[in-house]
Design a protein around this motif. Structure first.
Motif, PDB file in Angstrom:
ATOM      1  N   LEU A  99       0.839  -1.208   0.000  1.00 21.61           N
ATOM      2  CA  LEU A  99       0.000   0.000   0.000  1.00 21.61           C
ATOM      3  C   LEU A  99       0.867   1.249   0.000  1.00 21.61           C
ATOM      4  CD1 LEU A  99      -2.943  -0.760   2.465  1.00 21.61           C
ATOM      5  CD2 LEU A  99      -3.001  -0.619  -0.034  1.00 21.61           C
ATOM      6  N   LYS A 100       1.926   1.240   0.783  1.00 20.57           N
ATOM      7  CA  LYS A 100       2.833   2.396   0.855  1.00 20.57           C
ATOM      8  C   LYS A 100       3.476   2.638  -0.508  1.00 20.57           C
ATOM      9  CE  LYS A 100       3.456   4.644   3.933  1.00 20.57           C
ATOM     10  NZ  LYS A 100       2.738   5.892   4.238  1.00 20.57           N
ATOM     11  N   GLU A 101       3.877   1.565  -1.181  1.00 20.44           N
ATOM     12  CA  GLU A 101       4.470   1.687  -2.518  1.00 20.44           C
ATOM     13  C   GLU A 101       3.495   2.358  -3.482  1.00 20.44           C
ATOM     14  OE1 GLU A 101       5.493  -1.144  -6.342  1.00 20.44           O
ATOM     15  OE2 GLU A 101       5.227  -2.097  -4.388  1.00 20.44           O
ATOM     16  N   VAL A 102       2.252   1.887  -3.487  1.00 18.97           N
ATOM     17  CA  VAL A 102       1.241   2.450  -4.386  1.00 18.97           C
ATOM     18  C   VAL A 102       0.986   3.917  -4.022  1.00 18.97           C
ATOM     19  CG1 VAL A 102      -1.158   2.301  -5.153  1.00 18.97           C
ATOM     20  CG2 VAL A 102       0.182   0.205  -4.839  1.00 18.97           C
ATOM     21  N   GLU A 103       0.900   4.195  -2.730  1.00  9.63           N
ATOM     22  CA  GLU A 103       0.675   5.575  -2.283  1.00  9.63           C
ATOM     23  C   GLU A 103       1.787   6.502  -2.782  1.00  9.63           C
ATOM     24  OE1 GLU A 103       0.330   8.187   1.822  1.00  9.63           O
ATOM     25  OE2 GLU A 103       0.330   6.003   1.959  1.00  9.63           O
ATOM     26  N   GLU A 104       3.024   6.036  -2.734  1.00  9.84           N
ATOM     27  CA  GLU A 104       4.143   6.855  -3.199  1.00  9.84           C
ATOM     28  C   GLU A 104       4.038   7.153  -4.689  1.00  9.84           C
ATOM     29  OE1 GLU A 104       7.640   4.737  -1.904  1.00  9.84           O
ATOM     30  OE2 GLU A 104       7.278   5.248   0.195  1.00  9.84           O
ATOM     31  N   PHE A 105       3.665   6.157  -5.491  1.00  6.88           N
ATOM     32  CA  PHE A 105       3.473   6.374  -6.927  1.00  6.88           C
ATOM     33  C   PHE A 105       2.364   7.401  -7.159  1.00  6.88           C
ATOM     34  CE2 PHE A 105       5.664   2.324  -7.972  1.00  6.88           C
ATOM     35  CZ  PHE A 105       6.350   2.715  -9.120  1.00  6.88           C
ATOM     36  N   VAL A 106       1.225   7.189  -6.527  1.00  9.00           N
ATOM     37  CA  VAL A 106       0.072   8.064  -6.755  1.00  9.00           C
ATOM     38  C   VAL A 106       0.381   9.487  -6.282  1.00  9.00           C
ATOM     39  CG1 VAL A 106      -2.379   8.461  -6.267  1.00  9.00           C
ATOM     40  CG2 VAL A 106      -1.552   6.136  -6.684  1.00  9.00           C
ATOM     41  N   THR A 107       1.094   9.608  -5.187  1.00  3.58           N
ATOM     42  CA  THR A 107       1.475  10.939  -4.696  1.00  3.58           C
ATOM     43  C   THR A 107       2.385  11.641  -5.701  1.00  3.58           C
ATOM     44  OG1 THR A 107       1.240  10.241  -2.400  1.00  3.58           O
ATOM     45  CG2 THR A 107       2.600  12.186  -2.801  1.00  3.58           C
ATOM     46  N   GLU A 108       3.314  10.907  -6.271  1.00  4.20           N
ATOM     47  CA  GLU A 108       4.195  11.496  -7.284  1.00  4.20           C
ATOM     48  C   GLU A 108       3.397  11.913  -8.518  1.00  4.20           C
ATOM     49  OE1 GLU A 108       8.072  10.222  -9.915  1.00  4.20           O
ATOM     50  OE2 GLU A 108       7.901   9.446  -7.881  1.00  4.20           O
ATOM     51  N   PHE A 109       2.471  11.061  -8.958  1.00  4.40           N
ATOM     52  CA  PHE A 109       1.622  11.423 -10.098  1.00  4.40           C
ATOM     53  C   PHE A 109       0.823  12.677  -9.795  1.00  4.40           C
ATOM     54  CE2 PHE A 109       1.158   6.640 -11.307  1.00  4.40           C
ATOM     55  CZ  PHE A 109       2.441   6.632 -11.813  1.00  4.40           C
ATOM     56  N   ARG A 110       0.251  12.721  -8.585  1.00  2.00           N
ATOM     57  CA  ARG A 110      -0.563  13.871  -8.175  1.00  2.00           C
ATOM     58  C   ARG A 110       0.260  15.160  -8.162  1.00  2.00           C
ATOM     59  NH1 ARG A 110      -1.920  14.915  -2.540  1.00  2.00           N
ATOM     60  NH2 ARG A 110       0.343  14.852  -2.435  1.00  2.00           N
ATOM     61  N   ASP A 111       1.441  15.089  -7.588  1.00  2.00           N
ATOM     62  CA  ASP A 111       2.284  16.280  -7.500  1.00  2.00           C
ATOM     63  C   ASP A 111       2.706  16.766  -8.881  1.00  2.00           C
ATOM     64  OD1 ASP A 111       1.986  16.061  -4.765  1.00  2.00           O
ATOM     65  OD2 ASP A 111       4.021  15.294  -4.407  1.00  2.00           O
ATOM     66  N   THR A 112       3.032  15.839  -9.756  1.00  2.00           N
ATOM     67  CA  THR A 112       3.388  16.200 -11.130  1.00  2.00           C
ATOM     68  C   THR A 112       2.192  16.802 -11.848  1.00  2.00           C
ATOM     69  OG1 THR A 112       5.047  14.452 -11.208  1.00  2.00           O
ATOM     70  CG2 THR A 112       4.277  15.317 -13.327  1.00  2.00           C
ATOM     71  N   TRP A 113       1.033  16.206 -11.675  1.00  2.00           N
ATOM     72  CA  TRP A 113      -0.177  16.699 -12.320  1.00  2.00           C
ATOM     73  C   TRP A 113      -0.515  18.107 -11.826  1.00  2.00           C
ATOM     74  CZ3 TRP A 113      -2.098  15.348 -16.644  1.00  2.00           C
ATOM     75  CH2 TRP A 113      -3.371  15.778 -17.017  1.00  2.00           C
ATOM     76  N   LYS A 114      -0.324  18.342 -10.539  1.00  2.00           N
ATOM     77  CA  LYS A 114      -0.570  19.669  -9.969  1.00  2.00           C
ATOM     78  C   LYS A 114       0.338  20.704 -10.633  1.00  2.00           C
ATOM     79  CE  LYS A 114      -1.236  19.961  -5.466  1.00  2.00           C
ATOM     80  NZ  LYS A 114      -1.015  20.088  -4.010  1.00  2.00           N
ATOM     81  N   GLN A 115       1.595  20.337 -10.860  1.00  2.00           N
ATOM     82  CA  GLN A 115       2.533  21.239 -11.531  1.00  2.00           C
ATOM     83  C   GLN A 115       2.091  21.524 -12.967  1.00  2.00           C
ATOM     84  OE1 GLN A 115       6.272  19.178 -11.099  1.00  2.00           O
ATOM     85  NE2 GLN A 115       6.767  20.245  -9.201  1.00  2.00           N
ATOM     86  N   VAL A 116       1.579  20.513 -13.648  1.00  2.00           N
ATOM     87  CA  VAL A 116       1.102  20.688 -15.019  1.00  2.00           C
ATOM     88  C   VAL A 116      -0.069  21.676 -15.039  1.00  2.00           C
ATOM     89  CG1 VAL A 116      -0.098  19.517 -16.929  1.00  2.00           C
ATOM     90  CG2 VAL A 116       1.904  18.450 -15.857  1.00  2.00           C
ATOM     91  N   ILE A 117      -0.992  21.525 -14.114  1.00  2.00           N
ATOM     92  CA  ILE A 117      -2.139  22.432 -14.043  1.00  2.00           C
ATOM     93  C   ILE A 117      -1.661  23.860 -13.783  1.00  2.00           C
ATOM     94  CG2 ILE A 117      -4.161  23.068 -12.653  1.00  2.00           C
ATOM     95  CD1 ILE A 117      -4.689  20.074 -12.276  1.00  2.00           C
ATOM     96  N   GLN A 118      -0.747  24.021 -12.851  1.00  2.00           N
ATOM     97  CA  GLN A 118      -0.238  25.357 -12.534  1.00  2.00           C
ATOM     98  C   GLN A 118       0.469  25.973 -13.729  1.00  2.00           C
ATOM     99  OE1 GLN A 118       2.075  24.386  -9.052  1.00  2.00           O
ATOM    100  NE2 GLN A 118       0.364  24.748  -7.654  1.00  2.00           N
ATOM    101  N   GLU A 119       1.243  25.179 -14.439  1.00  2.00           N
ATOM    102  CA  GLU A 119       1.948  25.690 -15.624  1.00  2.00           C
ATOM    103  C   GLU A 119       0.961  26.057 -16.729  1.00  2.00           C
ATOM    104  OE1 GLU A 119       5.036  26.985 -18.013  1.00  2.00           O
ATOM    105  OE2 GLU A 119       4.964  26.619 -15.863  1.00  2.00           O
TER     106      GLU A 119
END
Length: 132
Positions: A99-119
């Motif tokens: 679960l922790k592994e999956v959470e880390e992937f999803v968190t990274e995707f989320r953070d990257t996606w947030k940057q894309v939206i801001q850009e």
């Protein structure tokens, strides 16, 4: 009786851009994984199962709404499939490390996606003659 929190949540979803909806999905997935982690620690099998299934449903939704017309998108689809399989495995094996592994992937995707939206917003402001 109307629930103001539910009304606000519904309104947020109904007025969100596609990019913001994807961000909401990532946040929801992280939330359900964390709930599942807590339930697993408390040995609450029913809640663990329910929350992992909710996280799986979100990963499936991210998969089916993905436009696979680029190599990046095709790679994301493979990653989503991997995460879905890992969630199933975490549920079956009752393994918080997965679960922790999956959470880390999803968190990274989320953070990257947030940057894309801001850009994108920044670029729209520039295109509209606004200042950055």
């Amino acid at each position: 009786m109307n629930n103001p929190q539910q009304a606000y949540a519904n309104n947020s979803v109904n007025t969100a851009s596609p990019g913001e909806l994807t961000l909401m999905l990532y946040n929801g997935c992280i939330k359900f994984i964390r709930y599942a982690e807590r339930a697993m620690a408390d040995n609450n099998i029913e809640q663990k199962n329910l929350n992992i299934q909710k996280a799986q449903a979100i990963v499936r939704e991210l998969s089916v709404t993905l436009k696979t017309d680029t190599d990046v998108a095709k790679n994301m689809l493979l990653l989503y499939e991997y995460l879905h399989e890992r969630l199933v495995e975490a549920n079956v094996k009752n393994d918080p490390a997965i679960l922790k592994e999956v959470e880390e992937f999803v968190t990274e995707f989320r953070d990257t996606w947030k940057q894309v939206i801001q850009e994108n917003r920044r670029m729209q402001q520039i295109g509209a003659g606004g200042r950055v």
